[in-house]
Enzyme design. Structure first.
Site, PDB file in Angstrom:
ATOM      1  N   CYS A 114     -13.932   4.499 -44.972  1.00  6.31           N
ATOM      2  CA  CYS A 114     -12.638   4.817 -45.584  1.00  6.31           C
ATOM      3  C   CYS A 114     -12.178   3.701 -46.530  1.00  6.31           C
ATOM      4  O   CYS A 114     -12.787   3.523 -47.581  1.00  6.31           O
ATOM      5  CB  CYS A 114     -11.620   5.162 -44.510  1.00  6.31           C
ATOM      6  SG  CYS A 114     -10.308   6.182 -45.172  1.00  6.31           S
TER       7      CYS A 114
ATOM      8  N   HIS B 195     -13.821   8.553 -40.527  1.00  2.00           N
ATOM      9  CA  HIS B 195     -13.647   7.524 -39.486  1.00  2.00           C
ATOM     10  C   HIS B 195     -14.521   7.775 -38.269  1.00  2.00           C
ATOM     11  O   HIS B 195     -14.041   8.291 -37.256  1.00  2.00           O
ATOM     12  CB  HIS B 195     -12.183   7.494 -39.051  1.00  2.00           C
ATOM     13  CG  HIS B 195     -11.269   6.930 -40.079  1.00  2.00           C
ATOM     14  ND1 HIS B 195     -10.959   5.587 -40.151  1.00  2.00           N
ATOM     15  CD2 HIS B 195     -10.632   7.512 -41.114  1.00  2.00           C
ATOM     16  CE1 HIS B 195     -10.154   5.370 -41.168  1.00  2.00           C
ATOM     17  NE2 HIS B 195      -9.940   6.521 -41.772  1.00  2.00           N
TER      18      HIS B 195
ATOM     19  N   GLU C  21     -15.426   5.750 -36.167  1.00  2.00           N
ATOM     20  CA  GLU C  21     -15.021   4.877 -35.053  1.00  2.00           C
ATOM     21  C   GLU C  21     -13.941   5.536 -34.196  1.00  2.00           C
ATOM     22  O   GLU C  21     -13.657   5.071 -33.103  1.00  2.00           O
ATOM     23  CB  GLU C  21     -14.550   3.508 -35.585  1.00  2.00           C
ATOM     24  CG  GLU C  21     -13.194   3.480 -36.270  1.00  2.00           C
ATOM     25  CD  GLU C  21     -13.196   4.080 -37.689  1.00  2.00           C
ATOM     26  OE1 GLU C  21     -14.226   4.646 -38.112  1.00  2.00           O
ATOM     27  OE2 GLU C  21     -12.158   3.986 -38.359  1.00  2.00           O
TER      28      GLU C  21
HETATM   29  N1  GLN Z   1      -6.094   5.418 -48.556  1.00  2.00           N
HETATM   30  C1  GLN Z   1      -6.557   4.184 -48.013  1.00  2.00           C
HETATM   31  C2  GLN Z   1      -7.019   3.239 -49.103  1.00  2.00           C
HETATM   32  O1  GLN Z   1      -7.449   3.654 -50.142  1.00  2.00           O
HETATM   33  C3  GLN Z   1      -7.692   4.384 -47.027  1.00  2.00           C
HETATM   34  C4  GLN Z   1      -7.188   5.097 -45.819  1.00  2.00           C
HETATM   35  C5  GLN Z   1      -7.940   4.770 -44.587  1.00  2.00           C
HETATM   36  O2  GLN Z   1      -8.692   3.800 -44.536  1.00  2.00           O
HETATM   37  N2  GLN Z   1      -7.696   5.543 -43.568  1.00  2.00           N
HETATM   38  O3  GLN Z   1      -6.950   2.079 -48.883  1.00  2.00           O
END
Ligand code: GLN
Length: 196
Positions: A84, A175, A177
Site C-alpha cells: 500500500c 494489505h 498483513e
Molecule cells: N493512501 C495512502 C498513501 O498513499 C496509502 C493507504 C494505505 O497504506 N492504507 O499513502
C-alpha cells in the site's frame, strides 16, 4: 543462522507486519528467525528482507529523508516487501510530488486510485503463483498504472496492477498483513531464502 527480517517502523501498520512475518516464518518452517523494527540506517545491517508497511506515503517519505534512510533503502541488498503506502514509496514514479520514490521497481503509481466512493473494499484476487484466490483488503489503495518490462505483474484489476515483483522485491496495493493468510509473505520469503 535464522532469518533476519525488518519492518520499516516510521509510521503505519508496523506491528501487523511484524506479526505477519513471524507467522510466515513459521509457515515456511523457519522457526528461529527474528523480525525487528527499522528506524535508522544501522538497523538495516544484516537484514535479508524488509517490509515497507501501509500508512501515509507522504509522511513515511518525509521521515525516510529525516532519518537518513533514503540512500540506505535504495541500496538495500535484501528483498523489499512493500504494501500500500509502501508500494507508493517503492515505485519509480508517483503522481504526488510530496513523495520521493525509492525506484525499487520500475513502475508509475497513482495514489488513492479508487477515489472517495471506493476508499476501502475487499476482493478475491487471482494472484500468479497461488493456487487459490487471495482475499485482499484495499484501503485508500494505490495502483500501478504502468510497469517496466522487468516488472512481473502478479495480479491486476481494471484500474491497474495491484501485485508486482522484480527479483527479490514485491509490491502490493492491498494489505496481506491484515487477516491470517501468510501466503504472500511466504512467497516473498521463498525468493529471499532461495537467493542465498
Ligand atoms: N493512501 C495512502 C498513501 O498513499 C496509502 C493507504 C494505505 O497504506 N492504507 O499513502
Amino acid at each position: 543462522m535464522g532469518a533476519r527480517l525488518g519492518v520499516l517502523a516510521l509510521q503505519g501498520d508496523v506491528s501487523e507486519h511484524i506479526l505477519a512475518f513471524s507467522r510466515a516464518l513459521r509457515a515456511t518452517g523457519e522457526v528461529d528467525g527474528s523480525v525487528i523494527p527499522v528506524r535508522k540506517p544501522q538497523d538495516l545491517e544484516g537484514l535479508q528482507g524488509l517490509a515497507i508497511p501501509g500508512g501515509e506515503s507522504t509522511t513515511i517519505s518525509r521521515l525516510v529523508e529525516k532519518n537518513g534512510l533514503f540512500g540506505p533503502l535504495v541500496n538495500f541488498e535484501g528483498g523489499i516487501f512493500a504494501t500500500c503506502a509502501g508500494m507508493v514509496l517503492a515505485a519509480s514514479r508517483v503522481d504526488d510530488p510530496r513523495v520521493r520514490p525509492l525506484g525499487l521497481l520500475d513502475m508509475a503509481v497513482k495514489r488513492n486510485a479508487f477515489g472517495r466512493q471506493r476508499e476501502s473494499f475487499e476482493a478475491d484476487l487471482a494472484v500468479r503463483g497461488l493456487d487459490q484466490p487471495f482475499h485482499a483488503c484495499f484501503i485508500r489503495a494505490p495502483v500501478a498504472t504502468a510497469t517496466g518490462k522487468d516488472v512481473e505483474v502478479l495480479a491486476r484489476i481494471d484500474a491497474g496492477a495491484v501485485a508486482v515483483r522484480r527479483g527479490k522485491h514485491m509490491a502490493l496495493s492491498f494489505h496481506p498483513e491484515l487477516g491470517d493468510d501468510p501466503r504472500l509473505h511466504a512467497m516473498f520469503l521463498e525468493r529471499i531464502f532461495a537467493g542465498e
